[in-house]
Enzyme design. Sequence first.
Site, PDB file in Angstrom:
ATOM      1  CB  SER A 165      44.351  35.537  33.288  1.00 18.52           C
ATOM      2  OG  SER A 165      44.761  34.895  34.485  1.00 18.52           O
ATOM      3  CD  GLU A 203      48.536  39.579  44.032  1.00 24.06           C
ATOM      4  OE1 GLU A 203      49.440  40.433  43.960  1.00 24.06           O
ATOM      5  OE2 GLU A 203      48.242  38.825  43.090  1.00 24.06           O
ATOM      6  N   GLY A 208      46.235  35.767  37.976  1.00 20.65           N
ATOM      7  CA  GLY A 208      47.375  34.844  38.019  1.00 20.65           C
ATOM      8  C   GLY A 208      47.018  33.399  37.743  1.00 20.65           C
ATOM      9  CE  LYS A 255      50.114  40.544  40.365  1.00 20.71           C
ATOM     10  NZ  LYS A 255      49.196  39.441  40.490  1.00 20.71           N
ATOM     11  CG  ASN A 301      50.737  44.887  39.958  1.00 13.64           C
ATOM     12  OD1 ASN A 301      51.774  45.221  40.531  1.00 13.64           O
ATOM     13  ND2 ASN A 301      49.721  44.313  40.585  1.00 13.64           N
ATOM     14  CD  GLU A 331      43.564  43.636  39.028  1.00 19.22           C
ATOM     15  OE1 GLU A 331      44.274  43.392  38.063  1.00 19.22           O
ATOM     16  OE2 GLU A 331      43.993  43.746  40.183  1.00 19.22           O
TER      17      GLU A 331
HETATM   18  C1  PEP Z   1      47.021  41.615  38.923  1.00 19.19           C
HETATM   19  O1  PEP Z   1      47.268  41.010  39.948  1.00 19.19           O
HETATM   20  O2  PEP Z   1      46.872  42.840  38.959  1.00 19.19           O
HETATM   21  C2  PEP Z   1      46.878  40.863  37.668  1.00 19.19           C
HETATM   22  C3  PEP Z   1      46.037  41.317  36.813  1.00 19.19           C
HETATM   23  O3  PEP Z   1      47.626  39.702  37.522  1.00 19.19           O
HETATM   24  P1  PEP Z   1      47.600  38.683  36.276  1.00 19.19           P
HETATM   25  O4  PEP Z   1      47.632  39.492  35.007  1.00 19.19           O
HETATM   26  O5  PEP Z   1      48.843  37.859  36.441  1.00 19.19           O
HETATM   27  O6  PEP Z   1      46.345  37.887  36.377  1.00 19.19           O
END
Ligand code: PEP
Length: 232
Positions: free
Chosen positions: A192, A89, A162, A8, A6, A156
């Site tokens: 993460s 988000e 993040g 973003k 992703n 998630e």
């Molecule tokens: C996400 O927002 O889908 C995500 C998993 O971000 P990160 O890997 O940076 O935690």
Amino acid sequence: MRFVANFKMNHTRASTQEYIQELNAHLEGVDSGNVLLFPPATALCEASGKIDIGAQNAYFEINGAFTGEIGLEQLGEFGIKKILIGHSERREILGESQEFIAKKFEFFKANGFEIIYCIGEPLSVREQGQEALFEYLFSEFDGIDTSYDNFTIAYEPIWAIGTGVSATIEDIELVHNRLKAQFNKELLYGGSVKVDNIADIAKIDSVDGVLVGSASLKAGGFAELIKKGLIA
Ligand code: PEP
């Protein structure tokens, strides 16, 4: 094992194209259908080599007067049939309600899309214990037709996104085992995931794949993560 990136609001059209070329060069020997990329809307393109492409977001109409949105017509130009819905988000920063999310789900379901549907709790809920945790997570399925075949769940936890701090193996197992028992769907973990922890996460039976933000942004790093996940 599926690896989903992703981006973003990162990367441009040009850098996404370079990324796709570089990542494909690293994917020899990886089965098709296991790598999916969600670039920003301006970088949407057709699937290429081993990399499938999905939309991070779209509005629940074919086209029309929805300023700033893209719809089915714009996705169709690139043959896109996969969409991310319910990301925290979009729920938290863009203010998408469960009712709005459910409308999106219905529309893209009716159009045969694979829906990668995100759920996840904030830290304040996690701290209240398991009953509150599952009550919160199950409320994120309100209005969602969980019998839809072409539907993958991404768990998630918001506090792990993040932050560099992933949920523990026990945290992931607890939620994934419950979701598997309840819905029997493909389950991704996100929050993460990185080169250092993918091997342990990939070994969890109820983890069918990972959704990766920060650690997917460089093609070389994501390729390494994929390789470590596949041999785990
Ligand atoms: C996400 O927002 O889908 C995500 C998993 O971000 P990160 O890997 O940076 O935690």
